[in-house]
Design an enzyme around this catalytic site. Structure first.
Site, PDB file in Angstrom:
ATOM      1  N   HIS A 146       0.979  -1.151  -0.035  1.00  0.00           N
ATOM      2  CA  HIS A 146      -0.117  -0.076  -0.053  1.00  0.00           C
ATOM      3  C   HIS A 146       0.871   1.224   0.115  1.00  0.00           C
ATOM      4  CE1 HIS A 146      -3.587  -1.977   0.492  1.00  0.00           C
ATOM      5  NE2 HIS A 146      -3.196  -2.731   1.572  1.00  0.00           N
ATOM      6  N   CYS A 188      -0.355   1.933  -5.094  1.00  0.00           N
ATOM      7  CA  CYS A 188      -1.273   3.211  -5.419  1.00  0.00           C
ATOM      8  C   CYS A 188      -0.308   4.316  -5.492  1.00  0.00           C
ATOM      9  CB  CYS A 188      -2.235   3.403  -4.540  1.00  0.00           C
ATOM     10  SG  CYS A 188      -3.582   2.257  -3.993  1.00  0.00           S
TER      11      CYS A 188
END
Lengths: 388, 470
Positions: A146, A188
């Site tokens: 992440h 991301c």
């Protein structure tokens, strides 16, 4: 003043050409999965898939540093114990017999990651946990987990920032720990992670731009979570078509990413990388295909043949240096002759040199020594019986 | 005159019987060694630390020879630390086997031959010493013809002690090169005793070349060549001369000791130089491509003096240097190696200069205790040299206690080693305590022999004083 400028020019030319004069000798892979917990199954599957690919294409375990939280395969929620899949057809068990995890569980920290990159370990850290690359290494750095704008989350507790990464890469460059480095990030807003990079010889690709998310590919209803991310899925799709002998270039890899299928823009950065992507085979980073030169003799042929073969392709400015060497050798022969003629004048030294030459011609020193020992014993016996 | 002739005849018969017995015993010892060499395969004596040290181990010599055949320096890798000449001599023998048997049988043969040679030379040395002893006692007037039989044949005894000493047999069979080193020392002593100067010089050079410590034998050899054989102190002869008071009898009271013969000693020094240059040239020849003489000195003498190998042996240094700090290591090395020189060599030389053979024995005994890598082969040598002085050392005190101590500690040594290394129920302290006890008993032995010798001289002095009174 002039000397200073000359020296500075020399130094800069050194710095400039240092990347070119080394030979690519080995490949390393550092594969990092920065997430833990069951719902981040896909990150571990990503890393393990890339591990499998990299191993299949030739990089041995001793040159792979695998950092995983490693809590998926034996998780209580795993319906398929000790098995990790990256596809709902469950064709491929990624957690097979020969997965060597170097940093597992709570060892995957930002500190350890930076230590691996820069090579600044405590004395007790074993070799298998060290990145023992040198100036001829090509390193593949793959990170998944992440992330966000200029950061990457590590194990839900810490974060790695883009300038940390850039600093580590700069240290690596200073210490000449790589010849070329490829950073592949699947998180991301991945492209922001390598915003701060400045070291030459670095190629970076991220799965999404700033403000974009990277999405998982599909959900496996059996396991209950998503099993792979899109970017890694399409990377693997590219590599499953390859074997170790293929010549596919990095350019074809990068062109294979379709933004519509990825649902994000795979952005890559080549401003720090001098070579053209069309010329670089993927196995330069993702596999380990080395140019082997077969010789029959022990070690002498190595340097000359390498220089012969590499002269034409990579290092055009080495040629004059070889010629210089030959001239130097010829020059070196002349003064020794002069010395010889001078020494001939002194009879003692001439005798010694003749004696030394004779000795060098003698092949069987051992028989001479044995004979002399026998002579010595005979002389002893004779002299001791004669002289009382 | 008739009595003297009868005595001579009897003595000749006895001598013949003695030599017959000697040869029987020596051949028996040879057969015994052959039995041990040829038959059992599993004794594995060569791995015992008491027998094979880094300097004398034959396995290391074989390794050094193999390295040389592979065109590498025989000293590479710190396996072999001996002389390159020994390598050329014994090396080929370690390779050629006899019909598939273990390769080292030929070498054991060489060691048996050297043992026999040493015994024969010891016997000759002992016979010379015995003659001198008898002559001196006669000249002092302490010996009448009938008492000649009280004097033991120290040559035969010394040779048989050498052959049948379990230490010698073990070091002969246990694949260590100490029989050859012992032979060199005995050759030098024999040469000096029979006044064959080149032989003495040769023996000294070979002994020093093979192991460093026989260099201390320079002093007794010079005394032997200069002053002559062992004899009672000169003062005693002056007393008897006073007693006789007749100029015609002056020749009889002359001691076998000579005024210091400078010519012979210079001759000896010349031959020492000749042999040393010859040996050094040969060594530099054989080590031409591998670093030459410097490499050899660093790896042989440097290895000995620096005590680089700290594997356990029956000496007292390995344990100590395993613990010593690096910064004090050099200091301790210097202290230990110089201790022998300062405290032992010179005082003994001064006190016992009329008995150079005995000084040689004491020097060899001390060097075998204080060597860097001692083994039982050194003990074998000095024990047999001790037997050369049975006539003088008959009154040695505590001999039984020391003898038992020797046997006890030699038997305990493999036990302690087994407990430490193989069973793990002991530790290094067990083995080192044994080594310390052994060293202690060796010191006691030397000390008792020296005091017995001094007491013997005192007794002679008393006896001649009594005779002067009478």
């Amino acid at each position: 003043m002039k000397i200073l400028i000359l020296v500075m020019l020399l130094c800069s030319s050194f710095a400039f050409s240092s990347g070119d004069t080394t030979i690519h000798t080995n490949n390393w892979a550092v594969l990092v999965c920065t997430s833990r917990f069951w719902f981040n199954y896909r990150h571990m599957a990503n890393t393990l898939s890339l591990y499998r690919t990299v191993k299949r294409l030739g990089i041995p375990d001793e040159r792979i540093i695998l950092m995983l939280a490693d809590d998926m395969a034996c998780n209580a929620r795993n319906e398929y114990p000790a098995q990790v899949f990256n596809n709902e057809n469950h064709k491929l068990n990624l957690y097979g017999d020969n997965v060597e995890v170097d940093y597992r569980g709570y060892e995957v920290t930002v500190e350890n990651f930076l230590r691996v990159l820069t090579g600044r370990h405590e004395n007790a850290v074993p070799r298998s946990k060290r990145l023992l690359s040198d100036e001829g290494s090509h390193i593949l750095l793959y990170m998944t987990g992440h992330g966000g704008d200029e950061f990457l989350k590590f194990q839900d507790a810490e974060e790695l920032q883009s300038h940390d990464l850039a600093d580590a890469v700069k240290q690596m460059k200073e210490k000449r720990r790589f010849k070329e480095l490829m950073i592949m990030v699947d998180t991301c807003q991945a492209a922001t992670l390598f915003n701060q990079l400045q070291s030459p010889g670095v190629l970076a690709i991220g799965s999404s731009l700033k403000g974009e998310n990277s999405y998982s590919h599909h959900l496996d209803s059996d396991i209950g979570v998503s099993v792979v991310d899109r970017f890694t899925y399409y990377t693997l799709a590219f590599f499953e078509r390859l074997n170790i002998y293929d010549n596919a270039s990095l350019n074809s890899l990068f062109r294979s990413y379709d933004p519509r299928q990825l649902m994000s823009t795979a952005y890559y950065r080549t401003d720090l990388y001098q070579r053209h992507l069309v010329e670089v085979p993927v196995t330069n980073f993702f596999g380990s295909v080395m140019e082997t030169i077969h010789t029959d003799s022990a070690y002498e042929a190595f340097s000359s043949r390498i220089s012969d073969s590499k002269i034409n392709s990579d290092m055009p400015f080495n040629q004059p240096s070889e010629q210089d060497l030959k001239e130097e050798l010829q020059n070196a022969n002349i003064p020794s002759d002069k010395l010889k003629t001078e020494k001939e004048k002194c009879p003692y030294t001439q005798m010694r040199t003749d004696f030394n030459e004779k000795l060098e011609k003698l092949e069987n020193v051992d028989t001479v020594v044995n004979l002399s020992i026998a002579v010595m014993v005979v002389v002893v016996i004779v002299s001791s019986s004669l002289l009382r | 005159m008739k009595e003297k002739k009868k005595d001579d005849g009897e003595m000749a018969e006895e001598l013949e019987k003695n030599s017959y017995r000697f040869w029987i015993w020596s051949i028996a010892s040879m057969i015994f060694r052959f039995c041990i060499i040829l038959f059992p395969e599993n004794i594995n004596l060569s791995s015992r630390p008491e027998l094979s040290t880094p300097l004398t181990s034959l396995c290391r010599l074989a390794e050094g020879y193999w390295l040389k055949q592979a065109s590498m320096s025989p000293y590479s890798g710190s396996m072999y630390h001996g002389s390159p000449l020994l390598l050329s001599l014994l090396g080929p023998l370690t390779v050629h086997g006899i019909e598939g048997q273990w390769n080292h049988h030929l070498c054991s043969l060489v060691f048996v031959v050297s043992d026999i040679l040493s015994a024969v030379l010891l016997r000759a040395t002992g016979q010379q010493l015995e003659k001198a002893y008898r002559l001196n006692l006669r000249r002092l007037g302490l010996l009448k013809a009938s008492r000649d039989r009280g004097i033991l044949p120290c040559g035969d005894i010394a040779a048989l002690v050498y052959l049948w000493n379990p230490f010698t047999i073990l070091s002969c069979v246990g694949l260590s090169t100490s029989p050859i080193e012992n032979l060199a020392v005995i050759v030098s002593l024999y040469g000096a005793v029979t006044r064959r100067v080149p032989l003495a010089a040769f023996g000294l050079i070979m002994a020093t070349h093979l192991s460093l410590y026989p260099a201390t034998l320079v002093i007794p050899l010079i005394f032997l060549l200069g002053y002559g054989l062992d004899a009672p102190p000169r003062k005693l002869f002056l007393q008897t001369r006073d007693r006789e008071g007749e100029p015609g009898q002056d020749k009889l009271t002359r001691t076998t000791q000579l005024p210091f013969l400078w010519k012979t000693v210079l001759h000896f020094v010349f031959w020492v130089l000749v042999w040393s240059i010859y040996v050094l040239v040969l060594c530099s020849l054989s080590l031409k491509q591998y670093g030459g003489l410097e490499e050899m000195f660093k790896r042989t003498y440097g290895f000995i003096l620096n005590i680089e190998d700290l594997s356990p042996n029956i000496g007292v240094f390995w344990y100590f240097f395993a613990e010593a700090f690096d910064f004090s290591r050099n200091y301790f090395l210097i202290v230990f190696q110089i201790y022998m020189f300062l405290s032992i060599l010179l005082p003994l030389a001064r006190r016992l200069k009329h008995r150079p053979c005995f000084i040689a024995f004491v020097y060899l005994a001390f060097s075998s205790i204080l060597k860097s890598y001692p083994s039982v082969g050194d003990a074998a040598l000095y024990l047999s040299l001790w037997a050369l002085f049975v006539n003088e050392l008959t009154d040695m005190k505590h001999s039984f206690f020391i003898f038992c101590g020797y046997i006890g500690f030699s038997l305990l040594s493999p036990v302690m080693h087994n407990l430490w290394i193989w069973r793990g129920t002991g530790n290094a302290n067990f083995y080192y305590a044994n080594a310390m006890g052994y060293a202690c008993f060796q010191f006691m032995f030397v000390e008792e022999s020296v005091s017995a010798m001094l007491n013997h001289d005192q007794a002679l002095k008393k006896a001649t004083a009594e005779m002067t009174k009478n």
